[in-house]
Design an enzyme around this catalytic site. Structure first.
Site, PDB file in Angstrom:
ATOM      1  N   ASP A 131      28.774  79.497  10.280  1.00 49.43           N
ATOM      2  CA  ASP A 131      27.543  80.312  10.940  1.00 49.43           C
ATOM      3  C   ASP A 131      27.818  81.460  11.197  1.00 49.43           C
ATOM      4  O   ASP A 131      27.164  82.607  10.690  1.00 49.43           O
ATOM      5  CB  ASP A 131      26.313  79.575  11.600  1.00 49.43           C
ATOM      6  CG  ASP A 131      27.127  79.261  12.672  1.00 49.43           C
ATOM      7  OD1 ASP A 131      28.073  79.721  13.515  1.00 49.43           O
ATOM      8  OD2 ASP A 131      25.986  78.669  13.703  1.00 49.43           O
ATOM      9  N   GLU A 188      30.317  71.882   8.129  1.00 44.41           N
ATOM     10  CA  GLU A 188      29.988  71.965   8.768  1.00 44.41           C
ATOM     11  C   GLU A 188      28.319  72.554   8.466  1.00 44.41           C
ATOM     12  O   GLU A 188      27.855  73.543   8.938  1.00 44.41           O
ATOM     13  CB  GLU A 188      29.909  72.765  10.267  1.00 44.41           C
ATOM     14  CG  GLU A 188      28.851  72.182  11.798  1.00 44.41           C
ATOM     15  CD  GLU A 188      29.677  73.162  12.741  1.00 44.41           C
ATOM     16  OE1 GLU A 188      28.972  74.452  13.368  1.00 44.41           O
ATOM     17  OE2 GLU A 188      29.684  72.157  13.947  1.00 44.41           O
ATOM     18  N   GLU A 232      22.978  82.954  13.410  1.00 42.26           N
ATOM     19  CA  GLU A 232      23.631  82.097  13.061  1.00 42.26           C
ATOM     20  C   GLU A 232      22.897  81.366  11.521  1.00 42.26           C
ATOM     21  O   GLU A 232      22.929  81.044  10.581  1.00 42.26           O
ATOM     22  CB  GLU A 232      24.576  81.627  13.611  1.00 42.26           C
ATOM     23  CG  GLU A 232      25.482  81.961  14.176  1.00 42.26           C
ATOM     24  CD  GLU A 232      25.202  83.185  15.583  1.00 42.26           C
ATOM     25  OE1 GLU A 232      24.211  83.244  15.620  1.00 42.26           O
ATOM     26  OE2 GLU A 232      26.126  83.685  16.371  1.00 42.26           O
ATOM     27  N   HIS A 269      27.997  83.137  26.764  1.00 44.04           N
ATOM     28  CA  HIS A 269      29.012  85.089  25.604  1.00 44.04           C
ATOM     29  C   HIS A 269      27.819  84.749  24.205  1.00 44.04           C
ATOM     30  O   HIS A 269      28.111  85.497  23.814  1.00 44.04           O
ATOM     31  CB  HIS A 269      30.539  84.595  25.563  1.00 44.04           C
ATOM     32  CG  HIS A 269      31.011  83.351  25.415  1.00 44.04           C
ATOM     33  ND1 HIS A 269      31.450  82.911  25.819  1.00 44.04           N
ATOM     34  CD2 HIS A 269      30.448  83.001  23.627  1.00 44.04           C
ATOM     35  CE1 HIS A 269      31.773  81.742  24.778  1.00 44.04           C
ATOM     36  NE2 HIS A 269      31.191  82.361  23.634  1.00 44.04           N
ATOM     37  N   ARG A 305      25.870  86.021  21.450  1.00 39.74           N
ATOM     38  CA  ARG A 305      24.897  87.076  20.832  1.00 39.74           C
ATOM     39  C   ARG A 305      23.779  87.739  21.557  1.00 39.74           C
ATOM     40  O   ARG A 305      23.530  88.263  22.509  1.00 39.74           O
ATOM     41  CB  ARG A 305      25.278  87.877  19.511  1.00 39.74           C
ATOM     42  CG  ARG A 305      24.864  88.969  19.443  1.00 39.74           C
ATOM     43  CD  ARG A 305      25.590  89.535  17.321  1.00 39.74           C
ATOM     44  NE  ARG A 305      27.160  90.215  17.157  1.00 39.74           N
ATOM     45  CZ  ARG A 305      27.572  90.863  17.369  1.00 39.74           C
ATOM     46  NH1 ARG A 305      26.666  92.149  17.887  1.00 39.74           N
ATOM     47  NH2 ARG A 305      28.287  90.925  17.144  1.00 39.74           N
ATOM     48  N   HIS A 360      33.924  85.665  27.473  1.00 34.81           N
ATOM     49  CA  HIS A 360      34.356  86.274  26.573  1.00 34.81           C
ATOM     50  C   HIS A 360      35.345  87.220  26.705  1.00 34.81           C
ATOM     51  O   HIS A 360      34.984  87.879  28.024  1.00 34.81           O
ATOM     52  CB  HIS A 360      33.375  86.290  25.638  1.00 34.81           C
ATOM     53  CG  HIS A 360      33.707  85.941  24.385  1.00 34.81           C
ATOM     54  ND1 HIS A 360      33.518  87.393  23.520  1.00 34.81           N
ATOM     55  CD2 HIS A 360      33.680  85.065  22.987  1.00 34.81           C
ATOM     56  CE1 HIS A 360      33.428  87.058  22.447  1.00 34.81           C
ATOM     57  NE2 HIS A 360      34.095  85.951  22.043  1.00 34.81           N
TER      58      HIS A 360
HETATM   59  C1  UD1 Z   1      30.616  85.214  16.792  1.00 32.80           C
HETATM   60  C2  UD1 Z   1      30.028  84.625  15.841  1.00 32.80           C
HETATM   61  C3  UD1 Z   1      29.383  83.039  17.208  1.00 32.80           C
HETATM   62  C4  UD1 Z   1      30.426  82.592  17.925  1.00 32.80           C
HETATM   63  C5  UD1 Z   1      31.578  83.292  18.409  1.00 32.80           C
HETATM   64  C6  UD1 Z   1      32.535  83.240  18.970  1.00 32.80           C
HETATM   65  C7  UD1 Z   1      28.666  85.604  13.837  1.00 32.80           C
HETATM   66  C8  UD1 Z   1      27.699  86.244  13.757  1.00 32.80           C
HETATM   67  N1  UD1 Z   1      28.747  84.651  15.710  1.00 32.80           N
HETATM   68  O1  UD1 Z   1      29.791  86.285  17.941  1.00 32.80           O
HETATM   69  O2  UD1 Z   1      28.577  82.397  16.271  1.00 32.80           O
HETATM   70  O3  UD1 Z   1      29.549  81.844  18.797  1.00 32.80           O
HETATM   71  O4  UD1 Z   1      31.868  84.498  17.574  1.00 32.80           O
HETATM   72  O5  UD1 Z   1      32.959  83.825  20.292  1.00 32.80           O
HETATM   73  O6  UD1 Z   1      30.051  85.308  13.621  1.00 32.80           O
HETATM   74  N2  UD1 Z   1      37.216  90.151  21.353  1.00 32.80           N
HETATM   75  C9  UD1 Z   1      37.594  90.303  21.318  1.00 32.80           C
HETATM   76  N3  UD1 Z   1      39.427  89.475  21.160  1.00 32.80           N
HETATM   77  C10 UD1 Z   1      39.053  88.058  20.382  1.00 32.80           C
HETATM   78  C11 UD1 Z   1      37.522  87.713  19.725  1.00 32.80           C
HETATM   79  C12 UD1 Z   1      36.565  88.895  20.230  1.00 32.80           C
HETATM   80  O7  UD1 Z   1      38.039  91.935  22.081  1.00 32.80           O
HETATM   81  O8  UD1 Z   1      40.157  87.442  20.321  1.00 32.80           O
HETATM   82  C13 UD1 Z   1      36.035  90.845  21.771  1.00 32.80           C
HETATM   83  C14 UD1 Z   1      35.794  92.020  20.603  1.00 32.80           C
HETATM   84  O9  UD1 Z   1      35.141  93.832  20.908  1.00 32.80           O
HETATM   85  C15 UD1 Z   1      34.528  91.537  19.575  1.00 32.80           C
HETATM   86  C16 UD1 Z   1      33.203  91.354  20.507  1.00 32.80           C
HETATM   87  O10 UD1 Z   1      34.417  90.119  21.340  1.00 32.80           O
HETATM   88  O11 UD1 Z   1      34.177  93.553  19.410  1.00 32.80           O
HETATM   89  C17 UD1 Z   1      33.181  90.195  19.803  1.00 32.80           C
HETATM   90  O12 UD1 Z   1      33.193  89.414  19.274  1.00 32.80           O
HETATM   91  P1  UD1 Z   1      32.117  88.944  17.248  1.00 32.80           P
HETATM   92  O13 UD1 Z   1      33.351  87.933  16.993  1.00 32.80           O
HETATM   93  O14 UD1 Z   1      31.589  90.102  16.931  1.00 32.80           O
HETATM   94  O15 UD1 Z   1      31.506  88.144  18.452  1.00 32.80           O
HETATM   95  P2  UD1 Z   1      30.250  87.290  18.002  1.00 32.80           P
HETATM   96  O16 UD1 Z   1      29.411  88.242  16.720  1.00 32.80           O
HETATM   97  O17 UD1 Z   1      29.107  87.749  19.758  1.00 32.80           O
HETATM   98  N1  UDP Z   2      36.808  77.491  23.752  1.00 34.42           N
HETATM   99  C1  UDP Z   2      38.398  77.381  23.777  1.00 34.42           C
HETATM  100  N2  UDP Z   2      38.161  78.399  25.093  1.00 34.42           N
HETATM  101  C2  UDP Z   2      36.919  78.795  26.045  1.00 34.42           C
HETATM  102  C3  UDP Z   2      36.302  78.673  25.689  1.00 34.42           C
HETATM  103  C4  UDP Z   2      35.568  78.032  24.920  1.00 34.42           C
HETATM  104  O1  UDP Z   2      39.255  77.141  23.622  1.00 34.42           O
HETATM  105  O2  UDP Z   2      37.523  79.738  27.095  1.00 34.42           O
HETATM  106  C5  UDP Z   2      36.313  76.786  23.209  1.00 34.42           C
HETATM  107  C6  UDP Z   2      35.645  75.552  22.563  1.00 34.42           C
HETATM  108  O3  UDP Z   2      36.340  74.538  23.871  1.00 34.42           O
HETATM  109  C7  UDP Z   2      34.966  74.979  21.435  1.00 34.42           C
HETATM  110  C8  UDP Z   2      35.037  77.202  21.106  1.00 34.42           C
HETATM  111  O4  UDP Z   2      35.857  77.755  22.402  1.00 34.42           O
HETATM  112  O5  UDP Z   2      36.320  74.829  20.851  1.00 34.42           O
HETATM  113  C9  UDP Z   2      33.695  77.269  21.501  1.00 34.42           C
HETATM  114  O6  UDP Z   2      33.325  78.524  20.298  1.00 34.42           O
HETATM  115  P1  UDP Z   2      32.109  80.503  21.022  1.00 34.42           P
HETATM  116  O7  UDP Z   2      31.722  79.613  21.918  1.00 34.42           O
HETATM  117  O8  UDP Z   2      33.072  80.711  21.627  1.00 34.42           O
HETATM  118  O9  UDP Z   2      31.441  79.349  19.946  1.00 34.42           O
HETATM  119  P2  UDP Z   2      29.842  78.937  19.446  1.00 34.42           P
HETATM  120  O10 UDP Z   2      30.595  77.428  20.062  1.00 34.42           O
HETATM  121  O11 UDP Z   2      29.214  78.785  20.510  1.00 34.42           O
HETATM  122  O12 UDP Z   2      29.927  78.882  18.172  1.00 34.42           O
END
Ligand code: UD1
Ligand code: UDP
Length: 368
Positions: free
Chosen positions: A98, A120, A134, A207, A209, A240
């Site tokens: 999602d 999924e 999502e 963490h 959104r 995060h």
């Molecule tokens: C997204 C997903 C959410 C998932 C989450 C997992 C959507 C709409 N949402 O959330 O379902 O649970 O990711 O984490 O797609 N960042 C880094 N390095 C990384 C990853 C992220 O620095 O490797 C930082 C960046 O500043 C980035 C911010 O995290 O801009 C947010 O990342 P983003 O993928 O936009 O997160 P969400 O949309 O909150």
């Molecule tokens: N996870 C990880 N390292 C961390 C925190 C989470 O590898 O420090 C893994 C966790 O085991 C799970 C996934 O990341 O498999 C969950 O991701 P996240 O919480 O970012 O997204 P969501 O499940 O809420 O979409």
């Protein structure tokens, strides 16, 4: 006959955790050409998971930027996928769950007339705004998918209620259980576990959104109260990298002696530390399933969940996002041994660890 090409596209850490076992399964069979494209919605968190789960990518759109908006990710992925899909011309594209990545990829495939398979599929809260965005993404993906791989019968029933033809819906289990079987180590140690003998570890992630802002502050304040109240508790919180999360975590929990804040963990460390924890407290989707697979009680800091199976099985509880309700729920689980035993003995409703093989069987039968 020309060999078929299956393309798997994902972009975030949770998608990688759940798609890598399927990619490995398909590559191991060698019955089609398998191409992996990452959108790079996440960067270091994505690459670390892929390295640990032994999957590499042929293509990378590299869309991530700091504090990205949904507009940034969706438009970047949509535009980037036009070239990738046109030049690679896959017979089917696998998307997961999602995320903005999954939604934009499925839209790009729809525009180009390329069939998609949704891994999924069928999770629903019934509220289009929660989780945001999502719930919208997964419903939109279902509108165009040709194959719907539902992790549970309840998810499959959601799809049938939306008039998805039964011949396109398959109950497979969740591939996250396949990953947990791959990552768990019998003998394991980590610096974060040093000095934790005799302590009850609360493994925390927060963490999402929709949690950012006041709800996150409330949740973390509750965790602080728990750590200050129970001297046999130690909280481990991988924070995060989203700047909106890191600052709040440091402000509310940074000086708390019974809280260990750390950078995001690799998935092997994450699963093995969870397996050595007492309770998981989280707003995550994936942790709800991993907790069930690891037989760890999960307190979900949300008001609704698209994973009601964990609630019905008894391994998970919704505890809201307000300080008082989170504190009360964690306290009662820490103090009530009978409740703890009941939750940790609950059956795992999310599958047996063979979901990837089931999905690969179906793709081979239908496509090849
Ligand atoms: C997204 C997903 C959410 C998932 C989450 C997992 C959507 C709409 N949402 O959330 O379902 O649970 O990711 O984490 O797609 N960042 C880094 N390095 C990384 C990853 C992220 O620095 O490797 C930082 C960046 O500043 C980035 C911010 O995290 O801009 C947010 O990342 P983003 O993928 O936009 O997160 P969400 O949309 O909150
Ligand atoms: N996870 C990880 N390292 C961390 C925190 C989470 O590898 O420090 C893994 C966790 O085991 C799970 C996934 O990341 O498999 C969950 O991701 P996240 O919480 O970012 O997204 P969501 O499940 O809420 O979409």
């Amino acid at each position: 006959m020309k060999r078929k090409k299956i393309m798997a596209v994902f972009g975030t850490r949770p998608e990688a955790v759940k798609m890598c076992p399927l990619v490995r399964e398909l590559k191991g069979r060698d019955s089609a050409d398998i191409c992996v494209c990452v959108t790079g919605q996440h960067r270091e968190m994505l690459w670390e998971v892929m390295r640990e789960l032994d999957v590499s990518a042929e293509r990378d759109l590299g869309v991530m930027k700091s504090s990205q908006t949904l507009f940034d990710v969706t438009s970047g992925v949509l535009e980037g996928m036009k070239e990738v899909l046109t030049s690679e011309s896959p017979d089917v594209v696998l998307v997961h769950g999602d995320t903005a990545t999954a939604f934009a990829v499925s839209l790009a495939c729809f525009y180009l007339g390329i069939p998609t398979a949704h891994v999924e599929a069928g999770l629903r809260t019934g509220d289009i705004r929660s989780p945001f965005p999502e719930e919208f993404n997964r419903r939109a993906i279902a509108l165009t998918a040709s194959y719907h791989f539902a992790p549970t019968t309840a998810a499959a029933e959601n799809l049938l209620r939306e008039s998805v033809p039964p011949s396109c819906v398959f109950v497979t289990g969740n591939t996250v259980v396949d990953t947990v079987r791959y990552t768990l180590r019998e003998s394991y140690t980590h610096p974060l576990l040093e000095g934790t003998e005799g302590k009850r570890i609360i493994f925390l992630t927060a963490h999402r959104r929709e949690s950012l802002g006041a709800p996150l502050e409330q949740m973390l304040s509750a965790v602080r109260q728990v750590a200050e109240t129970y001297d046999d508790v130690l909280v481990i919180y991988p924070v995060h990298p989203n700047p909106c999360v890191a600052t709040v975590a440091e402000t509310i929990l940074g000086d708390c002696p019974r809280v260990r804040l750390c950078s995001p963990l690799g998935v092997i460390d994450c699963h093995n530390i969870m397996a050595r924890s007492y309770i998981l407290v989280t707003d995550s989707g994936g942790l709800q399933e991993e907790g069930a697979a690891l037989r760890k009680p999960v307190l979900i800091m949300r008001n609704v969940t698209e994973r009601p199976e964990g609630l019905a099985a008894g391994v998970a509880r919704l505890v809201g996002t307000e300080t008082e309700s989170v504190f009360r729920s964690v306290s009662s689980l820490l103090e009530n041994g009978a409740l703890y035993s009941q939750m940790s003995l609950a059956p795992n409703p999310y599958g047996d660890g063979n979901a990837s093989a089931r999905i690969a069987d179906i793709l081979e039968e239908r496509l090849l």
